[in-house]
Design an enzyme around this catalytic site. Structure first.
Site, PDB file in Angstrom:
ATOM      1  N   ALA A   1       0.843  -1.199   0.000  1.00 43.47           N
ATOM      2  CA  ALA A   1       0.000   0.000   0.000  1.00 43.47           C
ATOM      3  C   ALA A   1       0.877   1.248   0.000  1.00 43.47           C
ATOM      4  O   ALA A   1       2.019   1.238   0.455  1.00 43.47           O
ATOM      5  CB  ALA A   1      -0.911  -0.002   1.222  1.00 43.47           C
TER       6      ALA A   1
ATOM      7  N   THR B   1      -3.394   3.756   1.334  1.00 43.51           N
ATOM      8  CA  THR B   1      -4.477   3.755   2.292  1.00 43.51           C
ATOM      9  C   THR B   1      -5.516   4.810   1.920  1.00 43.51           C
ATOM     10  O   THR B   1      -5.187   5.945   1.579  1.00 43.51           O
ATOM     11  CB  THR B   1      -3.962   3.999   3.712  1.00 43.51           C
ATOM     12  OG1 THR B   1      -3.134   2.894   4.102  1.00 43.51           O
ATOM     13  CG2 THR B   1      -5.077   4.175   4.713  1.00 43.51           C
TER      14      THR B   1
ATOM     15  N   ASN C   1       8.651   9.615   4.403  1.00 41.51           N
ATOM     16  CA  ASN C   1       7.461  10.324   3.951  1.00 41.51           C
ATOM     17  C   ASN C   1       6.575  10.697   5.129  1.00 41.51           C
ATOM     18  O   ASN C   1       6.583  10.051   6.174  1.00 41.51           O
ATOM     19  CB  ASN C   1       6.681   9.459   2.946  1.00 41.51           C
ATOM     20  CG  ASN C   1       5.657   8.562   3.619  1.00 41.51           C
ATOM     21  OD1 ASN C   1       4.531   8.990   3.922  1.00 41.51           O
ATOM     22  ND2 ASN C   1       6.028   7.319   3.890  1.00 41.51           N
ATOM     23  N   ARG C   2       5.835  11.766   4.918  1.00 40.94           N
ATOM     24  CA  ARG C   2       4.785  12.166   5.866  1.00 40.94           C
ATOM     25  C   ARG C   2       3.540  12.572   5.055  1.00 40.94           C
ATOM     26  O   ARG C   2       2.970  13.635   5.237  1.00 40.94           O
ATOM     27  CB  ARG C   2       5.265  13.303   6.773  1.00 40.94           C
ATOM     28  CG  ARG C   2       5.890  14.505   6.066  1.00 40.94           C
ATOM     29  CD  ARG C   2       6.203  15.629   7.056  1.00 40.94           C
ATOM     30  NE  ARG C   2       6.814  16.772   6.405  1.00 40.94           N
ATOM     31  CZ  ARG C   2       8.128  16.944   6.254  1.00 40.94           C
ATOM     32  NH1 ARG C   2       8.973  16.019   6.693  1.00 40.94           N
ATOM     33  NH2 ARG C   2       8.599  18.023   5.657  1.00 40.94           N
ATOM     34  N   MET C   3       3.157  11.668   4.157  1.00 43.32           N
ATOM     35  CA  MET C   3       2.083  11.968   3.214  1.00 43.32           C
ATOM     36  C   MET C   3       0.777  12.299   3.924  1.00 43.32           C
ATOM     37  O   MET C   3       0.060  13.226   3.540  1.00 43.32           O
ATOM     38  CB  MET C   3       1.870  10.798   2.251  1.00 43.32           C
ATOM     39  CG  MET C   3       3.117  10.379   1.472  1.00 43.32           C
ATOM     40  SD  MET C   3       3.777  11.696   0.429  1.00 43.32           S
ATOM     41  CE  MET C   3       2.525  11.753  -0.844  1.00 43.32           C
TER      42      MET C   3
ATOM     43  N   PHE D   1      -2.032  10.132   4.407  1.00 43.28           N
ATOM     44  CA  PHE D   1      -3.219   9.535   3.791  1.00 43.28           C
ATOM     45  C   PHE D   1      -3.878  10.492   2.790  1.00 43.28           C
ATOM     46  O   PHE D   1      -5.090  10.696   2.797  1.00 43.28           O
ATOM     47  CB  PHE D   1      -4.261   9.137   4.842  1.00 43.28           C
ATOM     48  CG  PHE D   1      -3.880   8.006   5.755  1.00 43.28           C
ATOM     49  CD1 PHE D   1      -2.818   7.167   5.462  1.00 43.28           C
ATOM     50  CD2 PHE D   1      -4.598   7.776   6.924  1.00 43.28           C
ATOM     51  CE1 PHE D   1      -2.472   6.114   6.320  1.00 43.28           C
ATOM     52  CE2 PHE D   1      -4.270   6.731   7.777  1.00 43.28           C
ATOM     53  CZ  PHE D   1      -3.211   5.903   7.479  1.00 43.28           C
TER      54      PHE D   1
ATOM     55  N   SER E   1      -6.328  -1.042   1.676  1.00 39.42           N
ATOM     56  CA  SER E   1      -5.930  -0.564   2.998  1.00 39.42           C
ATOM     57  C   SER E   1      -6.819   0.609   3.394  1.00 39.42           C
ATOM     58  O   SER E   1      -6.972   1.570   2.640  1.00 39.42           O
ATOM     59  CB  SER E   1      -4.461  -0.116   2.967  1.00 39.42           C
ATOM     60  OG  SER E   1      -4.088   0.469   4.199  1.00 39.42           O
TER      61      SER E   1
ATOM     62  N   SER F   1       0.198   3.894  10.773  1.00 42.69           N
ATOM     63  CA  SER F   1       0.921   4.973  10.110  1.00 42.69           C
ATOM     64  C   SER F   1       1.343   6.011  11.140  1.00 42.69           C
ATOM     65  O   SER F   1       0.555   6.393  12.005  1.00 42.69           O
ATOM     66  CB  SER F   1       0.046   5.641   9.049  1.00 42.69           C
ATOM     67  OG  SER F   1       0.677   6.822   8.573  1.00 42.69           O
TER      68      SER F   1
ATOM     69  N   ASN G   1       1.892   9.080  10.428  1.00 45.43           N
ATOM     70  CA  ASN G   1       1.668  10.393   9.831  1.00 45.43           C
ATOM     71  C   ASN G   1       0.272  10.972  10.032  1.00 45.43           C
ATOM     72  O   ASN G   1      -0.027  12.044   9.526  1.00 45.43           O
ATOM     73  CB  ASN G   1       1.995  10.345   8.333  1.00 45.43           C
ATOM     74  CG  ASN G   1       3.449   9.990   8.086  1.00 45.43           C
ATOM     75  OD1 ASN G   1       4.327  10.457   8.806  1.00 45.43           O
ATOM     76  ND2 ASN G   1       3.701   9.154   7.098  1.00 45.43           N
ATOM     77  N   THR G   2      -0.599  10.247  10.735  1.00 42.41           N
ATOM     78  CA  THR G   2      -1.900  10.778  11.137  1.00 42.41           C
ATOM     79  C   THR G   2      -1.899  10.894  12.652  1.00 42.41           C
ATOM     80  O   THR G   2      -1.730   9.882  13.341  1.00 42.41           O
ATOM     81  CB  THR G   2      -3.046   9.860  10.683  1.00 42.41           C
ATOM     82  OG1 THR G   2      -3.088   9.844   9.245  1.00 42.41           O
ATOM     83  CG2 THR G   2      -4.388  10.351  11.209  1.00 42.41           C
TER      84      THR G   2
ATOM     85  N   LYS H   1      -2.381  -4.075   9.894  1.00 42.29           N
ATOM     86  CA  LYS H   1      -1.012  -3.647   9.602  1.00 42.29           C
ATOM     87  C   LYS H   1      -0.396  -3.051  10.853  1.00 42.29           C
ATOM     88  O   LYS H   1      -0.976  -2.142  11.463  1.00 42.29           O
ATOM     89  CB  LYS H   1      -1.001  -2.630   8.461  1.00 42.29           C
ATOM     90  CG  LYS H   1       0.407  -2.312   7.951  1.00 42.29           C
ATOM     91  CD  LYS H   1       0.371  -1.637   6.607  1.00 42.29           C
ATOM     92  CE  LYS H   1       1.767  -1.491   6.015  1.00 42.29           C
ATOM     93  NZ  LYS H   1       1.728  -0.947   4.651  1.00 42.29           N
TER      94      LYS H   1
ATOM     95  N   ASN I   1       4.601  -1.506   8.883  1.00 43.38           N
ATOM     96  CA  ASN I   1       4.481  -0.162   8.331  1.00 43.38           C
ATOM     97  C   ASN I   1       5.851   0.519   8.374  1.00 43.38           C
ATOM     98  O   ASN I   1       6.863  -0.121   8.694  1.00 43.38           O
ATOM     99  CB  ASN I   1       3.438   0.626   9.145  1.00 43.38           C
ATOM    100  CG  ASN I   1       2.661   1.617   8.303  1.00 43.38           C
ATOM    101  OD1 ASN I   1       3.231   2.328   7.477  1.00 43.38           O
ATOM    102  ND2 ASN I   1       1.348   1.678   8.488  1.00 43.38           N
TER     103      ASN I   1
ATOM    104  N   GLY J   1      12.327   1.310   3.183  1.00 37.66           N
ATOM    105  CA  GLY J   1      13.502   1.015   2.380  1.00 37.66           C
ATOM    106  C   GLY J   1      14.518   0.152   3.103  1.00 37.66           C
ATOM    107  O   GLY J   1      14.231  -0.495   4.117  1.00 37.66           O
TER     108      GLY J   1
ATOM    109  N   SER K   1       9.557   0.221  -1.748  1.00 35.68           N
ATOM    110  CA  SER K   1      10.829   0.908  -1.989  1.00 35.68           C
ATOM    111  C   SER K   1      11.728   0.118  -2.924  1.00 35.68           C
ATOM    112  O   SER K   1      12.479   0.701  -3.718  1.00 35.68           O
ATOM    113  CB  SER K   1      11.552   1.173  -0.660  1.00 35.68           C
ATOM    114  OG  SER K   1      10.776   1.985   0.189  1.00 35.68           O
TER     115      SER K   1
END
Length: 357
Positions: free
Chosen positions: A68, A92, A117-119, A121, A146, A182, A184-185, A223, A252, A276, A327
């Site tokens: 994902a 996701t 990354n800090r995308m 979602f 996801s 994740s 990042n949320t 996950k 993750n 990675g 990655s």
């Protein structure tokens, strides 16, 4: 080698370090491929190697999948089997569409073969994804979706938020991955706590039975983060077993930065989750722990730091039933998918021969 020596340098150079633009460009190319049915079908015949395996009741043409995060909105679902993948996990996705975190938010540490990354979602929302899948060409491989929590929804509303995504997307998934890990949320990882996770999984299981309407339910996998302590992970696994979860995805991205070379400290300093090469051993040891702790009762999708066919096989040896690549695809190209299937087939054949000796 063609990808590493030609395609990757050109792609990286065009966008001069803007990892997200390079990602978006690649995804646009793959979306076009997904829409070209004759070309796609020819590439599936050329690239996808057979190594059938059944996990969670789902027959997979081979055990190497897309992780994902690369195709959040399902724009290129038809392209993944054309690259040799035996399954793909999209998302996701969240119930509400959201732009994600401010840019820049994706960074490559090329010498370390890492991505930070800090995308957050970023996606078009579950309803839009359902509409896209409704009109998409045949996926030609099992599809995982996801699902995560919308950022605007407080934790106390998380269960209904996940349920909305499940309702929209239930007809289109072969399995669901519940992303509670994740980094990042804000606050999301608190859903890994035993009480919160038990309530969430119970609600998803009950809703899945209702949506299945007497037919077999879609498997639900959880996950997990690589940053949990062993006692916390053991407690999470106990909840998963009690809740009837079909399996786990390990892992993750990590908040750790071990393995990024000193010359790339600028990338290491960026907030977000790291994937990675630096995650290879960490994820593998989590897979080994999960397999040992559950006595093999929970199927595991190994994910994180699978950069080569050797890495994929090491994940299988640690106890994974399937593996996912992200990655490794970015840094080493689609050849890693085919090489991983060939290595799996060779090892499985050797094991069969030994067992019959």
């Amino acid at each position: 080698m063609l990808y590493q020596n030609l395609a990757r340098p050109v792609l990286f150079r065009i966008h001069r370090g803007d990892a997200e633009r390079a990602h978006d460009t690649t995804l646009r190319w793959l979306t076009r491929l997904s829409e070209q049915r004759q070309v796609r079908n020819a590439l599936i015949k050329l690239n996808r190697l057979s190594a059938p395996v059944t996990v969670c009741g789902i027959p997979f043409p081979n055990p190497i999948g897309l992780a994902a995060g690369l195709d959040k909105n399902g724009a290129a679902v038809g392209a993944w089997p054309a690259l040799g993948f035996g399954f793909a996990e999209i998302g996701t996705v969240t119930a509400q569409p959201q732009p994600g975190n401010p840019k820049p938010r994706m960074f490559r540490a090329k010498a370390s073969q890492a991505i930070v990354n800090r995308m957050g979602f970023n996606n078009d929302g579950a309803q839009a994804l359902a509409a896209r899948l409704q009109g998409s060409p045949a996926v030609d491989c099992p599809l995982g979706i996801s699902i995560g929590k919308s950022k605007a929804v407080p934790l106390e509303g998380a269960i209904e938020d996940y349920l909305q995504s499940l309702r929209f997307l239930y007809p289109f998934a072969d399995y669901f991955a519940v992303n509670v890990s994740s980094p990042n949320t804000p606050g999301l990882r608190r859903l890994q706590d035993a009480g919160a996770l038990r309530a969430l999984l119970g609600a998803l299981h009950a809703e899945g039975q209702r949506l299945a309407a007497g037919r077999p339910t879609r498997p639900i996998l959880v996950k997990i983060a690589p940053d949990l302590t062993e006692p916390a992970l053991a407690e999470l696994l106990e909840v998963c077993l009690d809740a009837g979860v079909a399996g786990v995805i390990a892992t993750n991205t990590t908040l750790g930065r071990d393995g990024i070379l000193p010359a790339e400290d600028d990338v290491a300093a960026e907030p977000g989750g790291m994937s990675g090469r630096p995650l290879t051993l960490v994820s593998r040891e989590i897979v080994r722990f999960v397999h040992r702790e559950t006595g093999g009762r929970l199927p595991i999708i190994g994910s994180g730091g699978i950069m080569t066919a050797d890495d994929a096989q090491a994940m299988f040896d640690a106890g994974a039933s399937l593996v996912q690549i992200y990655s490794g695809l970015i840094y080493n190209g689609p050849g890693v998918v085919r090489a991983s299937v060939r290595r799996y087939r060779k090892t499985a054949s050797r094991h069969r021969t030994a067992s019959h000796a």
